[in-house]
Design a protein around this motif. Structure first.
Motif, PDB file in Angstrom:
ATOM      1  N   ALA A  59     -18.812  -5.719   0.433  1.00  0.00           N
ATOM      2  CA  ALA A  59     -18.857  -4.428  -0.265  1.00  0.00           C
ATOM      3  C   ALA A  59     -17.569  -4.119  -1.040  1.00  0.00           C
ATOM      4  CB  ALA A  59     -19.182  -3.287   0.690  1.00  0.00           C
ATOM      5  N   TYR A  60     -16.655  -5.091  -1.171  1.00  0.00           N
ATOM      6  CA  TYR A  60     -15.414  -4.855  -1.917  1.00  0.00           C
ATOM      7  C   TYR A  60     -15.744  -4.406  -3.335  1.00  0.00           C
ATOM      8  CZ  TYR A  60     -11.205  -5.669  -4.617  1.00  0.00           C
ATOM      9  OH  TYR A  60     -10.141  -5.501  -5.460  1.00  0.00           O
ATOM     10  N   ALA A  61     -14.984  -3.430  -3.810  1.00  0.00           N
ATOM     11  CA  ALA A  61     -15.127  -2.965  -5.183  1.00  0.00           C
ATOM     12  C   ALA A  61     -13.782  -2.453  -5.669  1.00  0.00           C
ATOM     13  CB  ALA A  61     -16.166  -1.850  -5.276  1.00  0.00           C
ATOM     14  N   LEU A  62     -13.605  -2.500  -6.971  1.00  0.00           N
ATOM     15  CA  LEU A  62     -12.410  -1.966  -7.596  1.00  0.00           C
ATOM     16  C   LEU A  62     -12.854  -0.761  -8.423  1.00  0.00           C
ATOM     17  CD1 LEU A  62      -9.392  -2.579  -7.808  1.00  0.00           C
ATOM     18  CD2 LEU A  62      -9.889  -3.856  -9.893  1.00  0.00           C
ATOM     19  N   ALA A  63     -12.359   0.402  -8.062  1.00  0.00           N
ATOM     20  CA  ALA A  63     -12.736   1.635  -8.764  1.00  0.00           C
ATOM     21  C   ALA A  63     -11.619   2.030  -9.724  1.00  0.00           C
ATOM     22  CB  ALA A  63     -12.961   2.765  -7.763  1.00  0.00           C
ATOM     23  N   THR A  64     -12.009   2.569 -10.860  1.00  0.00           N
ATOM     24  CA  THR A  64     -11.053   3.131 -11.803  1.00  0.00           C
ATOM     25  C   THR A  64     -11.128   4.635 -11.670  1.00  0.00           C
ATOM     26  OG1 THR A  64     -11.383   1.270 -13.295  1.00  0.00           O
ATOM     27  CG2 THR A  64     -10.347   3.247 -14.222  1.00  0.00           C
ATOM     28  N   ILE A  65      -9.986   5.233 -11.314  1.00  0.00           N
ATOM     29  CA  ILE A  65      -9.897   6.681 -11.145  1.00  0.00           C
ATOM     30  C   ILE A  65      -8.751   7.140 -12.033  1.00  0.00           C
ATOM     31  CG2 ILE A  65      -9.591   8.574  -9.515  1.00  0.00           C
ATOM     32  CD1 ILE A  65     -10.439   6.561  -7.289  1.00  0.00           C
ATOM     33  N   GLY A  66      -9.094   7.800 -13.126  1.00  0.00           N
ATOM     34  CA  GLY A  66      -8.069   8.128 -14.109  1.00  0.00           C
ATOM     35  C   GLY A  66      -7.538   6.827 -14.683  1.00  0.00           C
ATOM     36  N   ALA A  67      -6.224   6.633 -14.631  1.00  0.00           N
ATOM     37  CA  ALA A  67      -5.612   5.405 -15.137  1.00  0.00           C
ATOM     38  C   ALA A  67      -5.361   4.392 -14.028  1.00  0.00           C
ATOM     39  CB  ALA A  67      -4.298   5.736 -15.827  1.00  0.00           C
ATOM     40  N   ALA A  68      -5.720   4.728 -12.801  1.00  0.00           N
ATOM     41  CA  ALA A  68      -5.425   3.866 -11.650  1.00  0.00           C
ATOM     42  C   ALA A  68      -6.635   3.026 -11.247  1.00  0.00           C
ATOM     43  CB  ALA A  68      -4.994   4.718 -10.463  1.00  0.00           C
ATOM     44  N   SER A  69      -6.356   1.819 -10.761  1.00  0.00           N
ATOM     45  CA  SER A  69      -7.369   0.966 -10.145  1.00  0.00           C
ATOM     46  C   SER A  69      -7.147   1.017  -8.638  1.00  0.00           C
ATOM     47  CB  SER A  69      -7.240  -0.469 -10.634  1.00  0.00           C
ATOM     48  OG  SER A  69      -7.564  -0.556 -11.999  1.00  0.00           O
ATOM     49  N   VAL A  70      -8.223   1.279  -7.897  1.00  0.00           N
ATOM     50  CA  VAL A  70      -8.129   1.431  -6.448  1.00  0.00           C
ATOM     51  C   VAL A  70      -9.086   0.445  -5.783  1.00  0.00           C
ATOM     52  CG1 VAL A  70      -8.437   3.014  -4.503  1.00  0.00           C
ATOM     53  CG2 VAL A  70      -7.537   3.874  -6.677  1.00  0.00           C
ATOM     54  N   ALA A  71      -8.556  -0.381  -4.891  1.00  0.00           N
ATOM     55  CA  ALA A  71      -9.369  -1.332  -4.140  1.00  0.00           C
ATOM     56  C   ALA A  71     -10.007  -0.624  -2.959  1.00  0.00           C
ATOM     57  CB  ALA A  71      -8.504  -2.487  -3.641  1.00  0.00           C
ATOM     58  N   GLY A  72     -11.293  -0.896  -2.731  1.00  0.00           N
ATOM     59  CA  GLY A  72     -11.987  -0.274  -1.613  1.00  0.00           C
ATOM     60  C   GLY A  72     -13.337  -0.905  -1.375  1.00  0.00           C
ATOM     61  N   ARG A  73     -14.233  -0.118  -0.787  1.00  0.00           N
ATOM     62  CA  ARG A  73     -15.579  -0.574  -0.466  1.00  0.00           C
ATOM     63  C   ARG A  73     -16.590   0.369  -1.106  1.00  0.00           C
ATOM     64  NH1 ARG A  73     -12.637   0.903   2.891  1.00  0.00           N
ATOM     65  NH2 ARG A  73     -13.906   2.525   3.793  1.00  0.00           N
ATOM     66  N   PHE A  74     -17.610  -0.214  -1.729  1.00  0.00           N
ATOM     67  CA  PHE A  74     -18.656   0.575  -2.361  1.00  0.00           C
ATOM     68  C   PHE A  74     -19.964   0.342  -1.632  1.00  0.00           C
ATOM     69  CE2 PHE A  74     -22.086   0.971  -5.528  1.00  0.00           C
ATOM     70  CZ  PHE A  74     -21.936   2.309  -5.822  1.00  0.00           C
ATOM     71  N   HIS A  75     -20.644   1.440  -1.310  1.00  0.00           N
ATOM     72  CA  HIS A  75     -21.939   1.380  -0.636  1.00  0.00           C
ATOM     73  C   HIS A  75     -22.904   2.295  -1.385  1.00  0.00           C
ATOM     74  CE1 HIS A  75     -19.858  -0.373   2.822  1.00  0.00           C
ATOM     75  NE2 HIS A  75     -18.941   0.548   2.613  1.00  0.00           N
ATOM     76  N   ALA A  76     -24.111   1.847  -1.568  1.00  0.00           N
ATOM     77  CA  ALA A  76     -25.155   2.678  -2.149  1.00  0.00           C
ATOM     78  C   ALA A  76     -26.265   2.763  -1.121  1.00  0.00           C
ATOM     79  CB  ALA A  76     -25.643   2.107  -3.469  1.00  0.00           C
ATOM     80  N   ARG A  77     -26.034   3.574  -0.089  1.00  0.00           N
ATOM     81  CA  ARG A  77     -26.982   3.720   1.015  1.00  0.00           C
ATOM     82  C   ARG A  77     -28.343   4.142   0.461  1.00  0.00           C
ATOM     83  NH1 ARG A  77     -24.807   7.623   5.481  1.00  0.00           N
ATOM     84  NH2 ARG A  77     -23.029   6.233   5.502  1.00  0.00           N
ATOM     85  N   TYR A  78     -29.402   3.508   0.933  1.00  0.00           N
ATOM     86  CA  TYR A  78     -30.750   3.806   0.469  1.00  0.00           C
ATOM     87  C   TYR A  78     -31.594   4.213   1.656  1.00  0.00           C
ATOM     88  CZ  TYR A  78     -35.346   3.289  -1.589  1.00  0.00           C
ATOM     89  OH  TYR A  78     -36.623   3.533  -2.037  1.00  0.00           O
ATOM     90  N   GLY A  79     -32.452   5.189   1.433  1.00  0.00           N
ATOM     91  CA  GLY A  79     -33.328   5.617   2.513  1.00  0.00           C
ATOM     92  C   GLY A  79     -34.481   6.443   1.994  1.00  0.00           C
ATOM     93  N   VAL A  80     -35.371   6.802   2.899  1.00  0.00           N
ATOM     94  CA  VAL A  80     -36.525   7.628   2.574  1.00  0.00           C
ATOM     95  C   VAL A  80     -36.535   8.809   3.523  1.00  0.00           C
ATOM     96  CG1 VAL A  80     -39.030   7.721   2.403  1.00  0.00           C
ATOM     97  CG2 VAL A  80     -37.831   5.621   1.786  1.00  0.00           C
ATOM     98  N   SER A  81     -36.638  10.003   2.974  1.00  0.00           N
ATOM     99  CA  SER A  81     -36.690  11.210   3.786  1.00  0.00           C
ATOM    100  C   SER A  81     -37.756  12.134   3.215  1.00  0.00           C
ATOM    101  CB  SER A  81     -35.322  11.910   3.768  1.00  0.00           C
ATOM    102  OG  SER A  81     -35.375  13.087   4.522  1.00  0.00           O
ATOM    103  N   LEU A  82     -38.662  12.561   4.076  1.00  0.00           N
ATOM    104  CA  LEU A  82     -39.767  13.433   3.659  1.00  0.00           C
ATOM    105  C   LEU A  82     -40.546  12.845   2.489  1.00  0.00           C
ATOM    106  CD1 LEU A  82     -37.877  16.841   3.886  1.00  0.00           C
ATOM    107  CD2 LEU A  82     -39.398  15.832   5.586  1.00  0.00           C
ATOM    108  N   GLY A  83     -40.682  11.516   2.492  1.00  0.00           N
ATOM    109  CA  GLY A  83     -41.455  10.841   1.459  1.00  0.00           C
ATOM    110  C   GLY A  83     -40.720  10.644   0.152  1.00  0.00           C
ATOM    111  N   ILE A  84     -39.456  11.028   0.093  1.00  0.00           N
ATOM    112  CA  ILE A  84     -38.672  10.877  -1.133  1.00  0.00           C
ATOM    113  C   ILE A  84     -37.617   9.805  -0.888  1.00  0.00           C
ATOM    114  CG2 ILE A  84     -37.113  12.022  -2.745  1.00  0.00           C
ATOM    115  CD1 ILE A  84     -38.483  14.662  -1.927  1.00  0.00           C
ATOM    116  N   SER A  85     -37.580   8.812  -1.779  1.00  0.00           N
ATOM    117  CA  SER A  85     -36.599   7.750  -1.624  1.00  0.00           C
ATOM    118  C   SER A  85     -35.383   8.033  -2.492  1.00  0.00           C
ATOM    119  CB  SER A  85     -37.208   6.395  -1.993  1.00  0.00           C
ATOM    120  OG  SER A  85     -37.616   6.405  -3.340  1.00  0.00           O
ATOM    121  N   GLY A  86     -34.252   7.536  -2.059  1.00  0.00           N
ATOM    122  CA  GLY A  86     -33.036   7.724  -2.841  1.00  0.00           C
ATOM    123  C   GLY A  86     -31.853   7.099  -2.148  1.00  0.00           C
ATOM    124  N   GLY A  87     -30.722   7.256  -2.759  1.00  0.00           N
ATOM    125  CA  GLY A  87     -29.511   6.671  -2.210  1.00  0.00           C
ATOM    126  C   GLY A  87     -28.337   7.607  -2.344  1.00  0.00           C
TER     127      GLY A  87
END
Length: 93
Positions: A18-46
């Motif tokens: 899940a390593y990712a490099l994010a750009t925040i303003g002028a800075a690059s920040v190393a971290g972890r990116f997750h796009a959690r996915y699920g279904v709740s009340l019949g509606i799917s999303g992340g």
């Protein structure tokens, strides 16, 4: 054995899943990116999330923009943990 900065940094290493490099303003920040996915009340999303060292995200606030893998996001929530890591909840813009 106490948890230290070196332990915290290991979470954001390029060899970690899940390593990712994010750009925040002028800075690059190393971290972890997750796009959690699920279904709740019949509606799917992340809930995209980006986690990194608290010191690297100290100046980030709700409403700030960041980019990961050429996709733009807005920070909707900031959760600071007790092991030197912060998680940003994101919304794709």
């Amino acid at each position: 054995m106490p948890f230290d900065a070196a332990d915290s940094a290991a979470f954001n290493d390029p060899d970690m899943p899940a390593y990712a490099l994010a750009t925040i303003g002028a800075a690059s920040v190393a971290g972890r990116f997750h796009a959690r996915y699920g279904v709740s009340l019949g509606i799917s999303g992340g809930q995209p999330m980006f986690g990194a060292a608290t010191t690297d995200l100290a100046s980030v606030s709700n409403g700030d923009a960041l980019t990961i893998n050429a996709i733009n996001y807005t920070v909707t929530e900031k959760q600071t943990g007790d092991i030197g890591q912060t998680m940003l909840m994101l919304q794709e813009t």
